[in-house]
Design a protein around this motif. Structure first.
Motif, PDB file in Angstrom:
ATOM      1  N   GLY A 140       0.807  -1.227   0.000  1.00  0.00           N
ATOM      2  CA  GLY A 140       0.000   0.000   0.000  1.00  0.00           C
ATOM      3  C   GLY A 140       0.830   1.262   0.000  1.00  0.00           C
ATOM      4  O   GLY A 140       0.486   2.254  -0.646  1.00  0.00           O
ATOM      5  N   MET A 141       1.960   1.218   0.686  1.00  0.00           N
ATOM      6  CA  MET A 141       2.777   2.427   0.800  1.00  0.00           C
ATOM      7  C   MET A 141       3.469   2.801  -0.512  1.00  0.00           C
ATOM      8  O   MET A 141       3.752   3.972  -0.744  1.00  0.00           O
ATOM      9  N   ASP A 142       3.701   1.788  -1.379  1.00  0.00           N
ATOM     10  CA  ASP A 142       4.263   2.104  -2.704  1.00  0.00           C
ATOM     11  C   ASP A 142       3.297   3.016  -3.467  1.00  0.00           C
ATOM     12  O   ASP A 142       3.711   3.914  -4.195  1.00  0.00           O
ATOM     13  N   LEU A 143       2.008   2.769  -3.277  1.00  0.00           N
ATOM     14  CA  LEU A 143       1.003   3.605  -3.946  1.00  0.00           C
ATOM     15  C   LEU A 143       1.077   5.055  -3.440  1.00  0.00           C
ATOM     16  O   LEU A 143       0.979   6.000  -4.233  1.00  0.00           O
ATOM     17  N   ILE A 144       1.262   5.208  -2.146  1.00  0.00           N
ATOM     18  CA  ILE A 144       1.351   6.576  -1.592  1.00  0.00           C
ATOM     19  C   ILE A 144       2.559   7.305  -2.192  1.00  0.00           C
ATOM     20  O   ILE A 144       2.467   8.478  -2.567  1.00  0.00           O
ATOM     21  N   LYS A 145       3.684   6.590  -2.323  1.00  0.00           N
ATOM     22  CA  LYS A 145       4.889   7.193  -2.932  1.00  0.00           C
ATOM     23  C   LYS A 145       4.598   7.632  -4.366  1.00  0.00           C
ATOM     24  O   LYS A 145       4.969   8.727  -4.783  1.00  0.00           O
ATOM     25  N   GLN A 146       3.918   6.747  -5.120  1.00  0.00           N
ATOM     26  CA  GLN A 146       3.613   7.078  -6.524  1.00  0.00           C
ATOM     27  C   GLN A 146       2.731   8.321  -6.608  1.00  0.00           C
ATOM     28  O   GLN A 146       2.981   9.227  -7.410  1.00  0.00           O
ATOM     29  N   ILE A 147       1.709   8.351  -5.777  1.00  0.00           N
ATOM     30  CA  ILE A 147       0.774   9.497  -5.845  1.00  0.00           C
ATOM     31  C   ILE A 147       1.497  10.794  -5.449  1.00  0.00           C
ATOM     32  O   ILE A 147       1.340  11.827  -6.098  1.00  0.00           O
ATOM     33  N   ARG A 148       2.351  10.705  -4.405  1.00  0.00           N
ATOM     34  CA  ARG A 148       3.097  11.900  -3.973  1.00  0.00           C
ATOM     35  C   ARG A 148       3.941  12.437  -5.132  1.00  0.00           C
ATOM     36  O   ARG A 148       3.967  13.639  -5.399  1.00  0.00           O
ATOM     37  N   THR A 149       4.623  11.507  -5.836  1.00  0.00           N
ATOM     38  CA  THR A 149       5.488  11.912  -6.954  1.00  0.00           C
ATOM     39  C   THR A 149       4.660  12.581  -8.053  1.00  0.00           C
ATOM     40  O   THR A 149       5.019  13.655  -8.555  1.00  0.00           O
ATOM     41  N   ILE A 150       3.552  11.958  -8.414  1.00  0.00           N
ATOM     42  CA  ILE A 150       2.721  12.498  -9.498  1.00  0.00           C
ATOM     43  C   ILE A 150       2.147  13.865  -9.117  1.00  0.00           C
ATOM     44  O   ILE A 150       2.218  14.829  -9.891  1.00  0.00           O
ATOM     45  N   TYR A 151       1.604  13.960  -7.921  1.00  0.00           N
ATOM     46  CA  TYR A 151       1.001  15.241  -7.507  1.00  0.00           C
ATOM     47  C   TYR A 151       2.061  16.352  -7.450  1.00  0.00           C
ATOM     48  O   TYR A 151       1.787  17.496  -7.806  1.00  0.00           O
ATOM     49  N   ASP A 152       3.273  15.985  -6.993  1.00  0.00           N
ATOM     50  CA  ASP A 152       4.327  17.000  -6.918  1.00  0.00           C
ATOM     51  C   ASP A 152       4.800  17.427  -8.313  1.00  0.00           C
ATOM     52  O   ASP A 152       5.053  18.605  -8.547  1.00  0.00           O
ATOM     53  N   HIS A 153       4.862  16.449  -9.238  1.00  0.00           N
ATOM     54  CA  HIS A 153       5.278  16.785 -10.609  1.00  0.00           C
ATOM     55  C   HIS A 153       4.414  17.879 -11.195  1.00  0.00           C
ATOM     56  O   HIS A 153       4.884  18.744 -11.914  1.00  0.00           O
ATOM     57  N   TYR A 154       3.109  17.764 -10.960  1.00  0.00           N
ATOM     58  CA  TYR A 154       2.171  18.666 -11.636  1.00  0.00           C
ATOM     59  C   TYR A 154       1.537  19.684 -10.692  1.00  0.00           C
ATOM     60  O   TYR A 154       0.605  20.384 -11.078  1.00  0.00           O
ATOM     61  N   SER A 155       2.067  19.745  -9.483  1.00  0.00           N
ATOM     62  CA  SER A 155       1.554  20.694  -8.472  1.00  0.00           C
ATOM     63  C   SER A 155       0.045  20.578  -8.274  1.00  0.00           C
ATOM     64  O   SER A 155      -0.649  21.595  -8.137  1.00  0.00           O
ATOM     65  N   PHE A 156      -0.475  19.366  -8.288  1.00  0.00           N
ATOM     66  CA  PHE A 156      -1.891  19.168  -7.967  1.00  0.00           C
ATOM     67  C   PHE A 156      -2.126  19.547  -6.498  1.00  0.00           C
ATOM     68  O   PHE A 156      -1.291  19.250  -5.639  1.00  0.00           O
ATOM     69  N   GLN A 157      -3.239  20.182  -6.235  1.00  0.00           N
ATOM     70  CA  GLN A 157      -3.540  20.621  -4.862  1.00  0.00           C
ATOM     71  C   GLN A 157      -4.287  19.558  -4.053  1.00  0.00           C
ATOM     72  O   GLN A 157      -4.479  19.701  -2.851  1.00  0.00           O
ATOM     73  N   THR A 158      -4.739  18.501  -4.731  1.00  0.00           N
ATOM     74  CA  THR A 158      -5.463  17.416  -4.036  1.00  0.00           C
ATOM     75  C   THR A 158      -4.587  16.848  -2.924  1.00  0.00           C
ATOM     76  O   THR A 158      -3.413  16.568  -3.137  1.00  0.00           O
ATOM     77  N   LYS A 159      -5.184  16.711  -1.744  1.00  0.00           N
ATOM     78  CA  LYS A 159      -4.405  16.221  -0.602  1.00  0.00           C
ATOM     79  C   LYS A 159      -4.476  14.694  -0.508  1.00  0.00           C
ATOM     80  O   LYS A 159      -5.549  14.106  -0.693  1.00  0.00           O
ATOM     81  N   ILE A 160      -3.332  14.101  -0.202  1.00  0.00           N
ATOM     82  CA  ILE A 160      -3.274  12.639  -0.046  1.00  0.00           C
ATOM     83  C   ILE A 160      -3.684  12.286   1.380  1.00  0.00           C
ATOM     84  O   ILE A 160      -3.020  12.670   2.346  1.00  0.00           O
ATOM     85  N   LEU A 161      -4.803  11.569   1.472  1.00  0.00           N
ATOM     86  CA  LEU A 161      -5.368  11.172   2.770  1.00  0.00           C
ATOM     87  C   LEU A 161      -5.203   9.645   2.891  1.00  0.00           C
ATOM     88  O   LEU A 161      -5.968   8.891   2.290  1.00  0.00           O
ATOM     89  N   VAL A 162      -4.193   9.224   3.595  1.00  0.00           N
ATOM     90  CA  VAL A 162      -3.911   7.783   3.688  1.00  0.00           C
ATOM     91  C   VAL A 162      -4.995   7.100   4.526  1.00  0.00           C
ATOM     92  O   VAL A 162      -5.223   7.477   5.685  1.00  0.00           O
ATOM     93  N   ALA A 163      -5.688   6.132   3.915  1.00  0.00           N
ATOM     94  CA  ALA A 163      -6.830   5.479   4.569  1.00  0.00           C
ATOM     95  C   ALA A 163      -6.578   3.984   4.695  1.00  0.00           C
ATOM     96  O   ALA A 163      -5.618   3.460   4.142  1.00  0.00           O
ATOM     97  N   SER A 164      -7.476   3.331   5.443  1.00  0.00           N
ATOM     98  CA  SER A 164      -7.339   1.893   5.699  1.00  0.00           C
ATOM     99  C   SER A 164      -6.018   1.626   6.427  1.00  0.00           C
ATOM    100  O   SER A 164      -5.291   0.689   6.086  1.00  0.00           O
ATOM    101  N   VAL A 165      -5.754   2.471   7.395  1.00  0.00           N
ATOM    102  CA  VAL A 165      -4.524   2.355   8.197  1.00  0.00           C
ATOM    103  C   VAL A 165      -4.700   1.220   9.203  1.00  0.00           C
ATOM    104  O   VAL A 165      -5.688   1.171   9.925  1.00  0.00           O
ATOM    105  N   ARG A 166      -3.738   0.302   9.209  1.00  0.00           N
ATOM    106  CA  ARG A 166      -3.890  -0.903  10.040  1.00  0.00           C
ATOM    107  C   ARG A 166      -2.910  -0.983  11.209  1.00  0.00           C
ATOM    108  O   ARG A 166      -3.041  -1.838  12.064  1.00  0.00           O
ATOM    109  N   ASN A 167      -1.860  -0.140  11.156  1.00  0.00           N
ATOM    110  CA  ASN A 167      -0.851  -0.213  12.222  1.00  0.00           C
ATOM    111  C   ASN A 167      -0.055   1.091  12.288  1.00  0.00           C
ATOM    112  O   ASN A 167      -0.096   1.898  11.350  1.00  0.00           O
ATOM    113  N   PRO A 168       0.698   1.298  13.384  1.00  0.00           N
ATOM    114  CA  PRO A 168       1.472   2.536  13.527  1.00  0.00           C
ATOM    115  C   PRO A 168       2.521   2.725  12.432  1.00  0.00           C
ATOM    116  O   PRO A 168       2.855   3.857  12.090  1.00  0.00           O
ATOM    117  N   ILE A 169       3.027   1.617  11.864  1.00  0.00           N
ATOM    118  CA  ILE A 169       4.045   1.743  10.797  1.00  0.00           C
ATOM    119  C   ILE A 169       3.441   2.440   9.573  1.00  0.00           C
ATOM    120  O   ILE A 169       4.095   3.256   8.921  1.00  0.00           O
TER     121      ILE A 169
END
Ligand code: E4P
Length: 215
Positions: A140-169
């Motif tokens: 799941g965290m690989d997906l967060i990295k991908q989205i962060r990279t894409i949003y930063d490339h194009y300066s998208f203002q959409t905020k990444i809200l990490v959901a379905s969190v199962r543990n402190p890690i």
């Protein structure tokens, strides 16, 4: 990184809010069902003391149905975010609401392409479900990295809200990657406090304090 709480349990939200750990709340139909309470009453209760964004999920399958629900939900509090599932109809609704300045949260997302679509529709938040991806053997965290990279490339203002969190890690990784928000179930929030050395240290201080206490 902002902390949202992923529950419709009022007592749990109040406890976390009093510790300064609630920047917002996310709900979904399953969480409302779990609470055993009326949907509107529950959201109004949350909105009565939480000033931050409260996501309320639409259940219609058509854009018009979602927009009709959005009209109703917005009367339940001044800080309601309209949660909409990832679908073509959903993105129509997001585009319309975002043009009107109404906040949206695009939910049940599992790919970077979906995150790109949501950002182009003008979503305020995208909710990638990291735990459910881990459950089926993905990272799941690989997906967060991908989205962060894409949003930063194009300066998208959409905020990444990490959901379905199962543990402190998950939470820690989300913060390391630079996610904007993580929505955390109350049980995981409690786990964040825990470390065996913290327990041991507190216990030792209590024992030692007996040596100089007067009564
Ligand atoms: C977030 O918006 C969702 O309500 C939630 O995080 C889903 O989590 P689950 O996979 O534990 O149901």
């Amino acid at each position: 990184m902002k902390f949202f709480i992923d529950t419709a349990d009022i007592d749990a939200i109040k406890d976390a809010y009093e510790m300064g750990l609630v920047d917002g709340v996310t709900t979904n139909p399953s969480l409302i069902k779990q609470s055993g309470r009326d949907h509107e009453e529950t959201i109004r209760d949350i909105a009565s003391f939480v000033p931050g964004p409260i996501s309320v999920e639409t259940i219609s399958s058509t854009a018009q149905g979602m927009l009709d629900e959005a009209d109703i939900y917005q009367t339940w509090g001044h800080n309601i975010v309209i949660k909409i599932v990832m679908s073509p109809e959903g993105m129509q609704a997001v585009k319309y609401l975002s043009a009107k300045g109404i906040k949206t949260n695009v939910t049940v997302t599992f790919t970077a392409a979906q995150a790109l679509i949501a950002a182009k529709a003008g979503a305020t938040y995208i909710s990638p479900f990291v735990g459910r991806l881990d459950d089926i053997g993905h990272n799941g965290m690989d997906l967060i990295k991908q989205i962060r990279t894409i949003y930063d490339h194009y300066s998208f203002q959409t905020k990444i809200l990490v959901a379905s969190v199962r543990n402190p890690i998950h939470l820690l990784d989300a913060a390391m990657i630079g996610a904007d928000v993580a929505t955390v179930p109350p049980k995981i929030l409690q786990q964040l406090f825990k470390h065996p050395l913290t327990d041991k240290g507190i216990e030792q201080f209590l024992v030692d304090s007996k040596a100089f206490q007067k009564t």
